[in-house]
Motif scaffolding. Structure first.
Motif, PDB file in Angstrom:
ATOM      1  N   ARG A 180      64.325  80.722  22.007  1.00  0.00           N
ATOM      2  CA  ARG A 180      63.503  80.806  20.794  1.00  0.00           C
ATOM      3  C   ARG A 180      62.150  81.445  21.045  1.00  0.00           C
ATOM      4  N   PHE A 230      59.763  75.397  14.891  1.00  0.00           N
ATOM      5  CA  PHE A 230      60.298  76.725  15.232  1.00  0.00           C
ATOM      6  C   PHE A 230      61.826  76.782  15.194  1.00  0.00           C
ATOM      7  N   SER A 265      60.712  81.979  11.227  1.00  0.00           N
ATOM      8  CA  SER A 265      60.865  83.422  11.353  1.00  0.00           C
ATOM      9  C   SER A 265      59.797  84.079  12.232  1.00  0.00           C
ATOM     10  N   SER A 266      58.909  83.279  12.826  1.00  0.00           N
ATOM     11  CA  SER A 266      57.794  83.830  13.604  1.00  0.00           C
ATOM     12  C   SER A 266      58.205  84.097  15.048  1.00  0.00           C
ATOM     13  N   LYS A 267      57.822  85.275  15.559  1.00  0.00           N
ATOM     14  CA  LYS A 267      58.002  85.549  16.984  1.00  0.00           C
ATOM     15  C   LYS A 267      57.033  84.668  17.775  1.00  0.00           C
ATOM     16  N   ALA A 276      63.981  84.796  16.595  1.00  0.00           N
ATOM     17  CA  ALA A 276      63.681  83.728  15.651  1.00  0.00           C
ATOM     18  C   ALA A 276      64.991  83.265  15.037  1.00  0.00           C
TER      19      ALA A 276
END
Length: 532
Positions: free
Chosen positions: A300, A243, A273-275, A531
């Motif tokens: 993050r 992440f 780029s993922s929440k 992100a």
């Protein structure tokens, strides 16, 4: 027994001062050797020296900290199984039904499947031992079926819907234990991943899950670490690395005899780029807290739930000459902001073990403001948010324990495994029909409809087998929950344990709440979560 107690007092009284006050190694070793020789050669009664030495070792380690411990050979093997996520066995997922072991499924390509044991078979004999009747248990079968790699065991089964009795010689091999309990899409863009513990295989399991979920449209993910006791530190670090972009501090460790060591992220994480939302509770410990703490300190991921356990001690196993070992604590974990994950144990191990009970009694599982932090425990995240030390990870958003007061009859329905057993009975009675009409999970989820009449069958089953009377009004209130769990057990029996959560997640208040939060950009903005 009196002789053992006397010897125990002698050993402990002589050894503990050496540990606490730091006498040099040569002096300590000589003292220990002399005590043992005196007891062996001069003591009034005969004594079991190996047993007494174990007692002494356990007592010394007990006074050091809550997590240093002695492990006998069996305990060491179980510890290694947990970290390796495998054990020597025959590869069967089973349930005891009507005093008989029912095979729900053999492990794909495992030793039992490879010799011809099938879903629905009933095991009636293992080697020369009859294994049916009221005295059987899961532990009973575990002891008979597990064993060394390449050792053999004869399993006699009765084939489903047949009078055929068949005996198979099964060669045991390493059976994997999945640490990713569930991984599926909650909606078109948000995935769910539940990790039971961190082991040598966890990261490979996670990567396979990420690849599959990405192909299904994953843009956001909820990672459930509730009840995760930890495990392999490096596995949690590697998950955090997925992440983060390069050169971010994930965790650092230090101890009296070891230099401070930093663990930083590398480049190329697959989830940059993922929440991210991470779910924690009082059962989230150790390696799980490393991941949650890093995601919080680096802004993050959003942490939701209740304060984690507070276990931040680095344990190393040291083997002893007789095949036993000690787990010795050699350092502490610290989050990127400098928080020590380990909660205090200055009042002794016994008080330490009462901590979770005290938290509950103080209302910390129900009210966010029941936990108080002095200013000295304030730390700052990468973007300047205030977080708190003092042991454990306190969530960004507190979510209380579910304290719904279920009626006693409904509680018994779940606690006694009645729904689970009823589902197994239906599986056993209708296996051929189920296999023909629902050959894969998609067909089952789309086309298998749980009819309301099943409720009456469950009520009658509870009365007939468990003498449990269930109030009809209570059934109406909890009908949806009962039927969801029934279908979940049936799904698990047909397609494997990982599909259980697919069916019941809608009954989990925290998952539902987190899914709502995931699509509220203002919440992430409020907590400065983003992100890379």
């Amino acid at each position: 027994m009196a002789a053992q107690i006397k010897v125990w007092i002698i050993i402990i009284s002589l050894l503990i001062p050496s540990v606490i006050f730091g006498q040099d190694d040569n002096s300590t070793n000589k003292k220990m050797d002399k005590v043992i020789k005196l007891i062996e050669n001069q003591y009034v009664d005969s004594v079991n020296m190996p047993e007494l030495v174990e007692i002494a070792i356990k007592a010394i380690l007990h006074d050091l900290d809550p997590h240093s411990k002695y492990m006998n050979k069996k305990e060491l093997a179980e510890n290694n199984e947990s970290l390796k996520s495998s054990f020597g066995g025959v590869g069967l997922f089973y349930q005891i039904l009507n005093d008989t072991l029912l095979v729900l499924s053999p492990t794909p390509n495992g030793p039992s499947e490879n010799v011809g044991i099938k879903k629905g078979d009933k095991i009636i004999k293992i080697n020369d031992k009859n294994v049916t009747g009221k005295n059987i248990s899961n532990t009973f079968f575990t002891n008979l079926l597990r064993g060394e790699n390449n050792s053999s065991v004869e399993i006699t089964i009765k084939r489903h819907y047949s009078d055929s009795i068949m005996t198979f010689k099964v060669i045991r091999s390493q059976i994997p234990i999945s640490t990713v309990e569930a991984s599926f899409m909650l909606n078109e863009t948000t995935a769910f991943l539940k990790i039971s513990n961190f082991s040598f295989t966890t990261n490979d399991e996670i990567q396979r899950a990420f690849d599959r979920l990405s192909s299904q449209g994953m843009e956001n993910i909820i990672i459930d670490l509730r009840g995760n006791p930890g495990g392999l530190m490096l596995a949690a670090i590697k998950l955090a690395d997925e992440f983060l972009d390069a050169n971010k501090l994930i965790v650092y460790t230090k101890g009296e005899h070891f230099k401070t060591q930093n663990y930083n992220s590398t480049s190329g994480g697959s989830m940059l780029s993922s929440k991210l939302i991470v779910l924690i509770d009082e059962g989230t410990a150790s390696a799980s807290e490393i991941f949650a703490g890093a995601m919080q300190d680096l802004d993050r991921g959003l942490i939701i739930g209740r304060k984690s356990y507070g276990k931040g001690l680095i344990g190393r196993n040291y083997n002893l000459p007789d095949g036993t070992a000690i787990r010795l604590i050699t350092g502490h974990y610290y989050t990127p902001s400098g928080r020590c994950i380990q909660k205090s144990y200055e009042n002794g191990v016994d008080e330490y073990k009462k901590d979770l009970k005290k938290r509950f009694e103080n209302g910390e599982y129900l009210y966010a403001d029941s936990t108080h932090f002095p200013d000295s425990l304030k730390f700052k995240t990468f973007k300047g948010r205030t977080v708190y030390g003092g042991g454990g990870i306190f969530p960004d958003i507190f979510f209380p324990m579910d304290t719904a007061k279920y009626p006693e009859d409904i509680k018994s329905l779940f606690a006694k495994g009645i729904i689970q057993e009823f589902a197994a009975q239906y599986f056993d009675a209708n296996l051929e029909f189920l296999q023909i009409n629902y050959s894969n999970i998609d067909l089952f989820e789309q086309n298998f409809i749980v009819k309301d009449e099943i409720i009456n069958q469950i009520i009658n089953f509870a009365k007939a087998k468990f003498n449990l009377n269930i109030d009809g009004k209570n059934v109406q209130v909890y009908k949806i929950r009962i039927l969801k769990f029934y279908k979940a057990y049936l799904t698990r029996n047909l397609f494997g344990n990982s599909y259980f959560y697919n069916e019941i997640w809608t009954t989990d208040q925290l998952i539902n709440y987190s899914l709502e939060i995931m699509h509220q950009g203002k919440i992430f903005k409020k907590y400065k979560i983003s992100a890379n």
